[in-house]
Design a protein around this motif. Structure first.
Motif, PDB file in Angstrom:
ATOM      1  N   ALA A   1       0.817  -1.218   0.000  1.00 58.32           N
ATOM      2  CA  ALA A   1       0.000   0.000   0.000  1.00 58.32           C
ATOM      3  C   ALA A   1       0.847   1.263   0.000  1.00 58.32           C
ATOM      4  O   ALA A   1       0.345   2.337  -0.343  1.00 58.32           O
ATOM      5  CB  ALA A   1      -0.911   0.002   1.235  1.00 58.32           C
ATOM      6  N   HIS A   2       2.128   1.162   0.376  1.00 55.42           N
ATOM      7  CA  HIS A   2       2.935   2.377   0.511  1.00 55.42           C
ATOM      8  C   HIS A   2       3.105   3.048  -0.856  1.00 55.42           C
ATOM      9  O   HIS A   2       3.564   2.413  -1.811  1.00 55.42           O
ATOM     10  CB  HIS A   2       4.303   2.015   1.085  1.00 55.42           C
ATOM     11  N   PRO A   3       2.751   4.341  -0.969  1.00 58.31           N
ATOM     12  CA  PRO A   3       2.836   4.998  -2.282  1.00 58.31           C
ATOM     13  C   PRO A   3       4.248   4.990  -2.863  1.00 58.31           C
ATOM     14  O   PRO A   3       4.409   4.864  -4.080  1.00 58.31           O
ATOM     15  CB  PRO A   3       2.361   6.430  -2.021  1.00 58.31           C
ATOM     16  N   LEU A   4       5.283   5.108  -2.038  1.00 59.27           N
ATOM     17  CA  LEU A   4       6.657   5.092  -2.572  1.00 59.27           C
ATOM     18  C   LEU A   4       7.035   3.705  -3.088  1.00 59.27           C
ATOM     19  O   LEU A   4       7.738   3.573  -4.089  1.00 59.27           O
ATOM     20  CB  LEU A   4       7.659   5.538  -1.507  1.00 59.27           C
ATOM     21  N   ALA A   5       6.558   2.657  -2.408  1.00 54.77           N
ATOM     22  CA  ALA A   5       6.844   1.298  -2.886  1.00 54.77           C
ATOM     23  C   ALA A   5       6.190   1.090  -4.252  1.00 54.77           C
ATOM     24  O   ALA A   5       6.827   0.603  -5.196  1.00 54.77           O
ATOM     25  CB  ALA A   5       6.328   0.260  -1.883  1.00 54.77           C
ATOM     26  N   ARG A   6       4.940   1.512  -4.367  1.00 54.74           N
ATOM     27  CA  ARG A   6       4.252   1.316  -5.658  1.00 54.74           C
ATOM     28  C   ARG A   6       4.886   2.180  -6.743  1.00 54.74           C
ATOM     29  O   ARG A   6       5.068   1.737  -7.879  1.00 54.74           O
ATOM     30  CB  ARG A   6       2.763   1.626  -5.516  1.00 54.74           C
ATOM     31  N   ALA A   7       5.270   3.408  -6.396  1.00 58.06           N
ATOM     32  CA  ALA A   7       5.920   4.279  -7.384  1.00 58.06           C
ATOM     33  C   ALA A   7       7.245   3.660  -7.841  1.00 58.06           C
ATOM     34  O   ALA A   7       7.594   3.700  -9.030  1.00 58.06           O
ATOM     35  CB  ALA A   7       6.170   5.666  -6.778  1.00 58.06           C
ATOM     36  N   LEU A   8       7.967   3.062  -6.914  1.00 57.61           N
ATOM     37  CA  LEU A   8       9.266   2.465  -7.254  1.00 57.61           C
ATOM     38  C   LEU A   8       9.081   1.240  -8.166  1.00 57.61           C
ATOM     39  O   LEU A   8       9.822   1.065  -9.133  1.00 57.61           O
ATOM     40  CB  LEU A   8      10.006   2.074  -5.968  1.00 57.61           C
ATOM     41  N   ILE A   9       8.111   0.392  -7.845  1.00 59.04           N
ATOM     42  CA  ILE A   9       7.865  -0.793  -8.689  1.00 59.04           C
ATOM     43  C   ILE A   9       7.486  -0.342 -10.102  1.00 59.04           C
ATOM     44  O   ILE A   9       8.001  -0.865 -11.090  1.00 59.04           O
ATOM     45  CB  ILE A   9       6.735  -1.675  -8.090  1.00 59.04           C
ATOM     46  N   ARG A  10       6.626   0.662 -10.181  1.00 58.58           N
ATOM     47  CA  ARG A  10       6.197   1.147 -11.513  1.00 58.58           C
ATOM     48  C   ARG A  10       7.384   1.752 -12.273  1.00 58.58           C
ATOM     49  O   ARG A  10       7.569   1.489 -13.457  1.00 58.58           O
ATOM     50  CB  ARG A  10       5.094   2.183 -11.368  1.00 58.58           C
TER      51      ARG A  10
ATOM     52  N   VAL B   1       9.459  -3.514 -13.379  1.00 57.73           N
ATOM     53  CA  VAL B   1       9.502  -4.963 -13.133  1.00 57.73           C
ATOM     54  C   VAL B   1       8.994  -5.225 -11.719  1.00 57.73           C
ATOM     55  O   VAL B   1       9.046  -4.327 -10.869  1.00 57.73           O
ATOM     56  CB  VAL B   1      10.947  -5.524 -13.240  1.00 57.73           C
ATOM     57  N   PRO B   2       8.527  -6.468 -11.453  1.00 56.24           N
ATOM     58  CA  PRO B   2       8.214  -6.796 -10.057  1.00 56.24           C
ATOM     59  C   PRO B   2       9.498  -6.811  -9.231  1.00 56.24           C
ATOM     60  O   PRO B   2      10.575  -7.084  -9.773  1.00 56.24           O
ATOM     61  CB  PRO B   2       7.591  -8.194 -10.146  1.00 56.24           C
ATOM     62  N   LEU B   3       9.386  -6.482  -7.953  1.00 60.79           N
ATOM     63  CA  LEU B   3      10.576  -6.398  -7.094  1.00 60.79           C
ATOM     64  C   LEU B   3      10.537  -7.480  -6.016  1.00 60.79           C
ATOM     65  O   LEU B   3       9.572  -7.557  -5.249  1.00 60.79           O
ATOM     66  CB  LEU B   3      10.663  -5.019  -6.429  1.00 60.79           C
ATOM     67  N   ALA B   4      11.572  -8.313  -5.997  1.00 64.65           N
ATOM     68  CA  ALA B   4      11.735  -9.269  -4.902  1.00 64.65           C
ATOM     69  C   ALA B   4      12.281  -8.508  -3.715  1.00 64.65           C
ATOM     70  O   ALA B   4      13.225  -7.731  -3.857  1.00 64.65           O
ATOM     71  CB  ALA B   4      12.700 -10.382  -5.302  1.00 64.65           C
ATOM     72  N   ALA B   5      11.682  -8.694  -2.548  1.00 66.53           N
ATOM     73  CA  ALA B   5      12.168  -7.951  -1.381  1.00 66.53           C
ATOM     74  C   ALA B   5      11.867  -8.699  -0.089  1.00 66.53           C
ATOM     75  O   ALA B   5      10.704  -8.854   0.269  1.00 66.53           O
ATOM     76  CB  ALA B   5      11.555  -6.553  -1.330  1.00 66.53           C
TER      77      ALA B   5
END
Ligand code: AMP
Ligand code: MG
Length: 341
Positions: free
Chosen positions: A123-132, A136-140
């Motif tokens: 849900a974190h907007p920065l996480a979603r912005a970074l993935i976009r 690519v999908p991000l393994a974390a």
């Protein structure tokens, strides 16, 4: 390697810079609403291998793949189980990871030889912005040295990862504070593998029957095959040994007070902060405020390592609602050394 701190508040290109590093196959600390993650391109096995090196993570402990839109799950999973859409409608974006059958695009480095993969839409907007922005999908996994408490601020991440990763995207303190709930949809009956921000009660309201994995309640030997490999390792542990005292809070506080030794640390509910004047006290939040306890539990466990305590006593909430997740982290930090009073 110099680890740079990228702060969107000070640098409007912070997300783009982090995404460029990810595209080059580097590892970046990523804020999410649960805890910070150590992110790499999930489709690039060499990039993912760097995560394991930075953390010192055991090679058989698979990573969660983070997506920014629900439809990305169809690229990663050939047969999305029917319950996935209902769970996504109820809890995504949010602190829930679903274990589903894995497709060929997910490299072995992510799944560690399993035929399943964990997927989460944060849900974190920065996480979603970074993935976009990375495209690519991000393994974390969680952005801590393996075995230490998870990280909920960029400062925590820097303490564990300085010099080991390219950058940390600073999103401030995490809102939930404990890692995502992990539920497996790969078997006949949904199974809770790790309690987290979405509660067991919430899962059952959507799915009906949900089994609970025994790893929630005991230490699993290193040689045992378990559903979530991560559950068998020593976890979340400060350097000093922790003992959990469970039961009515007044009684547990009294028990701890009667057993104080030298150089003793106490993790207690706010109501009891003055009960241990000779100890190093860390407050977990008010006894009925489970959300506050989840937010601070890792910070408080980490803080003991900045002191010289030789032993730690801990209070802990009951196994209900978000309390199941908070109690699980404290019990694991204690290696399941638990006294019931
Ligand atoms: P962390 O990345 O530190 O939040 O840990 C991720 C957790 O999810 C660990 O306990 C893993 O063992 C678990 N996990 C990840 N992928 C899978 C999978 N395919 N099957 C079962 N558990 C998984
Ligand atoms: Mg972890």
């Amino acid at each position: 390697m110099k680890t740079s701190i990228l702060s969107p508040g000070r640098d409007e290109n912070a997300v783009q810079t982090a995404a460029a590093l990810l595209k080059q196959g580097e590892v970046v600390g990523m804020p999410t609403e649960t805890v910070y993650g150590l992110a790499a391109n999930a489709l690039d096995g060499r990039a993912v291998a760097k995560i394991f090196r930075a953390k010192g993570r055991p090679q058989d402990n698979p990573l969660i793949v983070h997506i920014a839109d629900f439809d990305q799950i169809f690229d990663l999973c050939p047969a999305v189980p029917p319950q996935a859409a209902a769970l996504a409608a109820a809890f995504w974006p949010g602190p829930l990871t679903m274990i589903v059958p894995k497709g060929d695009r997910i490299p072995q480095e992510v799944s560690c030889g399993l035929d399943t993969v964990g997927i989460r839409l944060p849900a974190h907007p920065l996480a979603r912005a970074l993935i976009r922005a990375a495209g690519v999908p991000l393994a974390a996994p969680s952005a801590n040295t393996s075995g230490r408490p998870s990280t909920t601020t960029a400062e925590h991440v820097l303490r564990d990862m300085d010099g080991k990763i390219a950058a940390i995207l600073d999103g401030g303190a995490c809102g939930v504070g404990v890692e995502s709930t992990v539920v497996s949809l790969a078997g006949d009956t949904p199974r809770l593998l790790r309690p987290g921000g979405v509660t067991l009660e919430q899962l059952r309201a959507v799915l009906g029957t949900v089994e609970v994995d025994r790893a929630l309640y005991e230490t699993i030997g290193a040689d045992v095959q378990v559903s979530a490999p991560g559950m068998k390792y020593r976890h979340y542990a400060p350097k000093a040994p922790v003992t959990v005292v469970r039961g009515d809070p007044q009684r547990t506080a009294a028990y701890i007070r009667a057993h104080i030794g030298s150089a003793t640390g106490v993790l207690c509910f706010d109501e009891y902060r003055d009960w241990f004047p000779t100890c190093t006290v860390a407050c977990l939040g008010a006894q009925d405020d489970l959300a506050a306890q989840a937010r601070v539990v890792f910070d408080r466990l980490r803080a003991f390592d900045e002191t010289s305590v030789a032993q730690i006593w801990a209070q802990c909430p009951p196994d209900e609602g978000l309390g199941l997740a908070v109690a699980n982290r404290i019990k694991k930090a204690a290696g399941f050394r638990i006294i019931e009073v």
